[in-house]
Design a protein around this motif. Structure first.
Motif, PDB file in Angstrom:
ATOM      1  N   MET A 244      -6.111   8.283  -4.893  1.00 50.61           N
ATOM      2  CA  MET A 244      -5.957   6.864  -5.048  1.00 50.61           C
ATOM      3  C   MET A 244      -5.102   6.820  -6.367  1.00 50.61           C
ATOM      4  N   THR A 245      -4.011   6.173  -6.423  1.00 54.52           N
ATOM      5  CA  THR A 245      -3.237   5.959  -7.520  1.00 54.52           C
ATOM      6  C   THR A 245      -3.497   4.600  -8.346  1.00 54.52           C
ATOM      7  N   SER A 246      -4.278   3.908  -7.652  1.00 55.89           N
ATOM      8  CA  SER A 246      -4.635   2.510  -8.540  1.00 55.89           C
ATOM      9  C   SER A 246      -5.839   1.986  -7.852  1.00 55.89           C
ATOM     10  N   PRO A 247      -6.483   1.285  -8.677  1.00 54.03           N
ATOM     11  CA  PRO A 247      -7.924   0.767  -7.864  1.00 54.03           C
ATOM     12  C   PRO A 247      -7.294  -0.403  -6.610  1.00 54.03           C
ATOM     13  N   ALA A 248      -8.219  -0.683  -5.824  1.00 51.71           N
ATOM     14  CA  ALA A 248      -7.673  -1.645  -4.816  1.00 51.71           C
ATOM     15  C   ALA A 248      -7.971  -2.917  -5.434  1.00 51.71           C
ATOM     16  N   LEU A 249      -6.729  -3.590  -5.099  1.00 48.54           N
ATOM     17  CA  LEU A 249      -6.650  -5.219  -5.881  1.00 48.54           C
ATOM     18  C   LEU A 249      -7.181  -6.193  -4.801  1.00 48.54           C
ATOM     19  N   ALA A 250      -7.786  -7.256  -5.522  1.00 47.01           N
ATOM     20  CA  ALA A 250      -8.253  -8.234  -4.837  1.00 47.01           C
ATOM     21  C   ALA A 250      -7.353  -9.137  -3.948  1.00 47.01           C
ATOM     22  N   ARG A 251      -7.720  -9.696  -3.000  1.00 48.41           N
ATOM     23  CA  ARG A 251      -6.910 -10.564  -2.179  1.00 48.41           C
ATOM     24  C   ARG A 251      -6.681 -11.885  -2.875  1.00 48.41           C
ATOM     25  N   ARG A 252      -7.709 -12.445  -3.320  1.00 50.18           N
ATOM     26  CA  ARG A 252      -7.620 -13.700  -3.864  1.00 50.18           C
ATOM     27  C   ARG A 252      -8.748 -13.695  -5.245  1.00 50.18           C
ATOM     28  N   VAL A 253      -8.560 -14.665  -6.011  1.00 47.28           N
ATOM     29  CA  VAL A 253      -9.411 -14.584  -7.279  1.00 47.28           C
ATOM     30  C   VAL A 253      -9.541 -16.310  -7.650  1.00 47.28           C
ATOM     31  N   LEU A 254     -10.430 -16.631  -8.616  1.00 49.45           N
ATOM     32  CA  LEU A 254     -10.206 -18.023  -8.860  1.00 49.45           C
ATOM     33  C   LEU A 254      -9.597 -18.409  -9.967  1.00 49.45           C
ATOM     34  N   ALA A 255      -8.842 -19.269 -10.109  1.00 47.38           N
ATOM     35  CA  ALA A 255      -8.178 -19.699 -11.202  1.00 47.38           C
ATOM     36  C   ALA A 255      -8.933 -20.437 -12.166  1.00 47.38           C
ATOM     37  N   PRO A 256      -8.376 -20.561 -13.481  1.00 47.61           N
ATOM     38  CA  PRO A 256      -9.415 -21.504 -14.665  1.00 47.61           C
ATOM     39  C   PRO A 256      -9.735 -22.837 -14.100  1.00 47.61           C
ATOM     40  N   ASP A 257      -9.142 -23.388 -13.212  1.00 45.02           N
ATOM     41  CA  ASP A 257      -9.362 -24.609 -12.755  1.00 45.02           C
ATOM     42  C   ASP A 257     -10.441 -24.719 -11.580  1.00 45.02           C
ATOM     43  N   GLY A 258     -10.647 -23.481 -11.095  1.00 36.02           N
ATOM     44  CA  GLY A 258     -11.599 -23.370 -10.023  1.00 36.02           C
ATOM     45  C   GLY A 258     -11.141 -23.296  -8.666  1.00 36.02           C
ATOM     46  N   SER A 259      -9.826 -23.341  -8.631  1.00 34.88           N
ATOM     47  CA  SER A 259      -8.873 -23.455  -7.417  1.00 34.88           C
ATOM     48  C   SER A 259      -8.817 -21.760  -7.171  1.00 34.88           C
ATOM     49  N   VAL A 260      -8.472 -21.609  -5.691  1.00 36.36           N
ATOM     50  CA  VAL A 260      -8.386 -20.005  -5.236  1.00 36.36           C
ATOM     51  C   VAL A 260      -6.888 -19.501  -5.556  1.00 36.36           C
ATOM     52  N   LEU A 261      -6.792 -18.411  -5.939  1.00 31.96           N
ATOM     53  CA  LEU A 261      -5.564 -17.886  -6.427  1.00 31.96           C
ATOM     54  C   LEU A 261      -5.294 -16.768  -5.295  1.00 31.96           C
ATOM     55  N   THR A 262      -4.123 -16.534  -4.641  1.00 27.76           N
ATOM     56  CA  THR A 262      -3.639 -15.713  -3.967  1.00 27.76           C
ATOM     57  C   THR A 262      -2.163 -15.177  -4.500  1.00 27.76           C
ATOM     58  N   LEU A 263      -1.809 -13.988  -4.080  1.00 26.05           N
ATOM     59  CA  LEU A 263      -0.426 -13.652  -4.298  1.00 26.05           C
ATOM     60  C   LEU A 263       0.740 -14.762  -3.897  1.00 26.05           C
ATOM     61  N   ALA A 264       0.195 -15.581  -3.038  1.00 24.85           N
ATOM     62  CA  ALA A 264       1.299 -16.526  -2.609  1.00 24.85           C
ATOM     63  C   ALA A 264       1.381 -17.811  -3.354  1.00 24.85           C
ATOM     64  N   ASN A 265       0.386 -18.050  -4.164  1.00 26.86           N
ATOM     65  CA  ASN A 265       0.109 -19.345  -5.136  1.00 26.86           C
ATOM     66  C   ASN A 265       0.398 -19.096  -6.319  1.00 26.86           C
ATOM     67  N   LEU A 266       0.813 -17.676  -6.843  1.00 24.07           N
ATOM     68  CA  LEU A 266       1.034 -17.648  -8.302  1.00 24.07           C
ATOM     69  C   LEU A 266       1.974 -18.193  -8.802  1.00 24.07           C
ATOM     70  N   PRO A 267       2.273 -18.357  -9.974  1.00 23.03           N
ATOM     71  CA  PRO A 267       3.358 -18.828 -10.482  1.00 23.03           C
ATOM     72  C   PRO A 267       4.781 -18.073  -9.985  1.00 23.03           C
ATOM     73  N   SER A 268       5.886 -18.769  -9.915  1.00 29.34           N
ATOM     74  CA  SER A 268       7.082 -18.278  -9.654  1.00 29.34           C
ATOM     75  C   SER A 268       7.518 -17.086 -10.482  1.00 29.34           C
ATOM     76  N   PRO A 269       7.850 -15.951 -10.243  1.00 30.83           N
ATOM     77  CA  PRO A 269       8.552 -15.181 -11.205  1.00 30.83           C
ATOM     78  C   PRO A 269       9.855 -15.611 -11.942  1.00 30.83           C
TER      79      PRO A 269
END
Length: 109
Positions: free
Chosen positions: A4-29
């Protein structure tokens, strides 16, 4: 043997406002302005395991020091800490230490 070169990453987490974060809804690069809420979302994504710190820095063209300063500001002052710009921090520090007068001690106004 599996390496394993890096730990498994989560698919989604909670944002500071309580909404669900996914890679798809992160801020635009390509975000033009780094408002406090976007910074907080990136910090939450890294802390929650959605992105590694190095991936976040690469994705958003941040230095490690810049990202770590966001984390520190969140820890110290919450979202309000991210609203303070670097220039304001430096100006505030100069005012407290009396260093803001660049004309010299003998100069007259």
């Amino acid at each position: 043997m599996m390496t394993m070169t890096s730990p498994a990453l989560a698919r989604r987490v909670l944002a500071p406002d309580g909404s669900v974060l996914t890679l798809a809804n992160l801020p635009s690069p390509d975000a033009q302005r780094w408002v406090a809420s976007r910074k907080a979302i990136v910090v939450a994504a890294v802390r929650g395991g959605l992105l590694s710190m190095s991936d976040a820095c690469a994705r958003y063209r941040l230095t490690t020091e810049e990202f770590l300063s966001w984390q520190t500001q969140v820890d110290r002052d919450g979202l309000q800490g991210l609203r303070t710009t670097r220039i304001q921090e430096y100006r505030g520090r100069d005012r407290r230490t009396g260093v803001h007068d660049v004309r010299g001690a003998g100069a007259r106004a």
